[in-house]
Design a protein around this motif. Structure first.
Motif, mmCIF file in Angstrom:
data_model
loop_
_atom_site.group_PDB
_atom_site.id
_atom_site.type_symbol
_atom_site.label_atom_id
_atom_site.label_comp_id
_atom_site.label_asym_id
_atom_site.label_seq_id
_atom_site.Cartn_x
_atom_site.Cartn_y
_atom_site.Cartn_z
ATOM 1 N N VAL A 1 8.170 8.648 -21.207
ATOM 2 C CA VAL A 1 7.020 8.718 -20.296
ATOM 3 C C VAL A 1 6.361 10.093 -20.376
ATOM 4 N N THR A 2 5.078 10.125 -20.015
ATOM 5 C CA THR A 2 4.250 11.333 -20.171
ATOM 6 C C THR A 2 4.305 12.214 -18.929
ATOM 7 N N SER A 3 5.484 12.581 -18.504
ATOM 8 C CA SER A 3 5.632 13.464 -17.345
ATOM 9 C C SER A 3 6.984 14.157 -17.418
ATOM 10 N N GLN B 1 0.804 -1.211 0.000
ATOM 11 C CA GLN B 1 0.000 0.000 0.000
ATOM 12 C C GLN B 1 0.844 1.270 0.000
ATOM 13 N N ILE B 2 2.152 1.110 0.229
ATOM 14 C CA ILE B 2 3.041 2.272 0.297
ATOM 15 C C ILE B 2 3.987 2.223 -0.902
ATOM 16 N N PRO B 3 4.034 3.271 -1.698
ATOM 17 C CA PRO B 3 4.892 3.246 -2.899
ATOM 18 C C PRO B 3 6.370 3.270 -2.535
ATOM 19 N N PRO B 4 7.218 2.768 -3.413
ATOM 20 C CA PRO B 4 8.662 2.854 -3.184
ATOM 21 C C PRO B 4 9.107 4.317 -3.207
ATOM 22 N N THR B 5 10.325 4.568 -2.747
ATOM 23 C CA THR B 5 10.825 5.940 -2.669
ATOM 24 C C THR B 5 12.217 6.040 -3.285
ATOM 25 N N LEU B 6 12.634 7.276 -3.526
ATOM 26 C CA LEU B 6 13.978 7.573 -4.002
ATOM 27 C C LEU B 6 14.679 8.402 -2.937
ATOM 28 N N SER B 7 15.867 7.989 -2.558
ATOM 29 C CA SER B 7 16.636 8.696 -1.537
ATOM 30 C C SER B 7 17.835 9.371 -2.201
ATOM 31 N N LEU C 1 14.419 -5.258 -16.145
ATOM 32 C CA LEU C 1 14.365 -3.851 -16.542
ATOM 33 C C LEU C 1 12.913 -3.372 -16.656
ATOM 34 N N GLU C 2 12.031 -4.238 -17.137
ATOM 35 C CA GLU C 2 10.614 -3.873 -17.207
ATOM 36 C C GLU C 2 10.041 -3.689 -15.803
ATOM 37 N N ALA C 3 10.474 -4.543 -14.860
ATOM 38 C CA ALA C 3 10.024 -4.402 -13.475
ATOM 39 C C ALA C 3 10.591 -3.131 -12.845
ATOM 40 N N LEU D 1 8.036 4.151 -12.086
ATOM 41 C CA LEU D 1 6.836 4.924 -12.408
ATOM 42 C C LEU D 1 5.903 4.992 -11.209
ATOM 43 N N THR D 2 5.831 3.926 -10.439
ATOM 44 C CA THR D 2 5.012 3.926 -9.223
ATOM 45 C C THR D 2 5.568 4.931 -8.217
ATOM 46 N N ALA D 3 6.881 4.968 -8.073
ATOM 47 C CA ALA D 3 7.508 5.909 -7.141
ATOM 48 C C ALA D 3 7.326 7.350 -7.588
ATOM 49 N N LEU D 4 7.127 7.555 -8.893
ATOM 50 C CA LEU D 4 7.012 8.906 -9.451
ATOM 51 C C LEU D 4 5.575 9.242 -9.843
ATOM 52 N N GLU D 5 4.631 8.690 -9.111
ATOM 53 C CA GLU D 5 3.201 8.996 -9.279
ATOM 54 C C GLU D 5 2.635 8.506 -10.607
ATOM 55 N N SER D 6 3.182 7.417 -11.108
ATOM 56 C CA SER D 6 2.603 6.624 -12.199
ATOM 57 C C SER D 6 2.296 7.366 -13.497
ATOM 58 N N PRO D 7 3.284 8.029 -14.108
ATOM 59 C CA PRO D 7 3.042 8.559 -15.461
ATOM 60 C C PRO D 7 2.909 7.408 -16.459
ATOM 61 N N GLN D 8 2.273 7.685 -17.597
ATOM 62 C CA GLN D 8 2.088 6.663 -18.625
ATOM 63 C C GLN D 8 3.374 6.497 -19.440
ATOM 64 N N CYS D 9 3.674 5.259 -19.808
ATOM 65 C CA CYS D 9 4.815 4.972 -20.677
ATOM 66 C C CYS D 9 4.321 4.901 -22.121
ATOM 67 N N LEU D 10 4.907 5.740 -22.977
ATOM 68 C CA LEU D 10 4.473 5.824 -24.371
ATOM 69 C C LEU D 10 5.236 4.903 -25.306
ATOM 70 N N TYR D 11 6.478 4.596 -24.944
ATOM 71 C CA TYR D 11 7.355 3.925 -25.910
ATOM 72 C C TYR D 11 8.467 3.221 -25.152
#
Length: 513
Positions: free
Chosen positions: A330-332, A138-144, A405-407, A413-423
């Protein structure tokens, strides 16, 4: 004007990768007759930056699932989101071999002394981050963010006071690691894993070790102490050289591809002839050592040259090291990654994210055994439209590399508020030969380095090839290498050709060499 076949060329260079292009730059004031060709329709070779259309054709050429004698690239696949269905191809410039350049790199010094730096816009590489997975779904990963200066360490609240003292002790040590007293401390551990040295000599825990290892930019979890200390020293001593808050730069418009194009432009200004879409069909064996080399081009034209210089990007060695790459759009704008962390620092266009071993888990529950690195590029790099970002993932090749790499992409993307991947563009890259090879007047330059930061040892083979072509037997000839005076009117010509820069690019002083 003489035709190609009527001219006796001093040197024919095949391929416009970074090394061949820098060689052309080094010869651009020599007065020699230079023919520079490339079988591709674009500059850069293995260092190229591709539009989406070019990437589509490139992927089709390198889709084979195994490395063969035909290319150092293989297993290329493209996945494009159905929404939006049509991305503007020329709005993207995706780099095949992304590398950052430390500000103390000899490459920058050579670009300054050769006057080529005036045509390149350098952007700052900002913060380094460590990815931290969450144990709670329930808690997203983070970047330190990694503290890499004394001020950073003192100001961060993420590290306890006692651990700060240990980290400060290590940073002070590594800044002067090659002094006689400090060398005595690490030389007996030189071939041990750096993690072992950090734990035994500085009492750094696993979290602090992850910070330190991220600065090595190594894809090997067991990077040895000798190599790790050298890279971290280069990073720390590069901090602040061209301004506060950054230790490395990245050339706008496609990284090393832009450097290669600028070098080729200098070669053309110096009188070199450039032909894209033309490769070598056959090299005729010399009857005598002193005779010119006869080369049949893919166009059917036969040319003669004193020296023939080839790249080795089409000759991977058996059992060579291999890495896997994933490029994602990504769209962000991912603005949180590109914040200015030091007062008066330029706005960064690149951020570095390190995934420690075990922090990436595939859908089948298998954890990564080696690090994964991500370069996040903002639209300021010129590689994507405004409002988007490009993510470059790299790890060592293994049977699960693509899934890992896909994971990693999904978790970031989850850590960064889930922007969409275009390509997405996935591929593998092999090392190939590691040293310059010559037979008579036929020279093979090494394959591109797989390092994530530019390796100055790459420049040694270019210098060696230059001396061969220049017949460098004079003791003082090295003083001429990559050291050029301004041409009359050259600055005006450069300004007229340069792209307009609207971002925070780095001004490299003319005395940086």
């Amino acid at each position: 004007m003489e035709s190609l076949s009527d001219t006796l060329w001093d040197v024919v260079i095949c391929g416009t990768g970074l090394q061949q292009s820098l060689l052309a730059l080094s010869l651009s004031r020599s007065g020699k007759k230079i023919l520079h060709i490339d079988p591709k329709e674009y500059y850069g070779g293995p260092d190229a930056a591709l539009s989406l259309e070019e990437a589509q054709r490139w992927q089709a050429e390198h889709a084979s699932a195994s490395a063969t004698a035909s290319s150092i690239f293989n297993s290329a696949t493209i996945l494009q989101s159905p929404e939006p269905a049509n991305l503007p191809s020329r709005s993207y410039s995706l780099a095949l071999s992304t590398q950052i350049i430390h500000t103390r790199s000899a490459l920058l010094s050579q670009l300054v002394s050769s006057r080529a730096y005036r045509q390149i816009e350098f952007l700052s590489v900002g913060s380094f981050y460590v990815f931290k997975p969450s144990s709670d779904a329930q808690i997203p990963p983070t970047l330190s963010r990694i503290p890499s200066t004394r001020e950073d360490v003192f100001s961060t609240t993420a590290i306890p006071a006692r651990a700060k003292r240990s980290l400060m002790k290590f940073l002070k040590f590594v800044l002067d690691y090659d002094s006689e007293s400090n060398a005595e401390v690490w030389r007996s551990h030189a071939d041990e894993p750096l993690t072992t040295f950090l734990a035994s000599q500085f009492s750094l825990d696993n979290e602090l070790q992850a910070y330190v290892l991220a600065l090595t930019m190594s894809l090997d979890q067991n990077v040895v102490t000798r190599d790790g200390l050298a890279v971290i020293n280069r990073h720390l001593t590069s901090m602040g050289v061209f301004g506060p808050g950054f230790a490395a730069v990245y050339p706008k418009w496609g990284g090393l591809s832009e450097v290669a194009q600028v070098a080729c432009r200098a070669g053309a200004v110096g009188g070199g002839i450039y032909i894209l879409g033309t490769g070598i069909e056959k090299v005729v064996d010399q009857a005598e050592v002193d005779e010119p080399v006869e080369v049949v081009l893919s166009s059917g034209t036969t040319v003669k040259t004193t020296w023939l210089v080839l790249g080795t990007e089409d000759q991977p060695e058996a059992g060579a090291e291999q890495i896997s790459r994933l490029v994602a759009v990504v769209t962000s704008p991912l603005a949180s990654l590109f914040e200015v962390s030091v007062e008066a620092a330029p706005a960064p266009a690149v951020a570095v994210i390190a995934y420690p071993p075990g922090s990436v888990i595939t859908k089948d529950g298998i954890a990564s055994e080696q690090p994964v690195y991500v370069y996040a590029h903002s639209s300021d790099t010129g590689e994507c439209p405004i409002g988007q970002s490009v993510l470059y993932f790299t790890t060592r090749t293994c049977p699960l590399a693509k899934a890992l790499l896909e994971a990693a992409l999904e978790s970031l993307l989850t850590a960064l508020e889930s922007p969409q991947c275009l390509y997405q563009l996935y591929y593998q890259q092999s090392h190939g030969s590691t040293s310059i090879q010559s037979k008579g007047t036929l020279v093979h330059l090494p394959a591109p380095s797989l390092n994530l930061a530019f390796d100055d040892s790459t420049l040694e083979s270019i210098h060696e090839a230059w001396k061969m072509v220049m017949d460098g037997k004079r003791e003082d000839i090295d003083e001429e290498y990559m050291v050029f005076a301004d041409r009359e009117g050259e600055i005006l010509a450069i300004k007229s050709k340069a792209r307009v820069c609207t971002t925070h690019f780095i001004s490299i002083p003319s005395d940086a060499a």
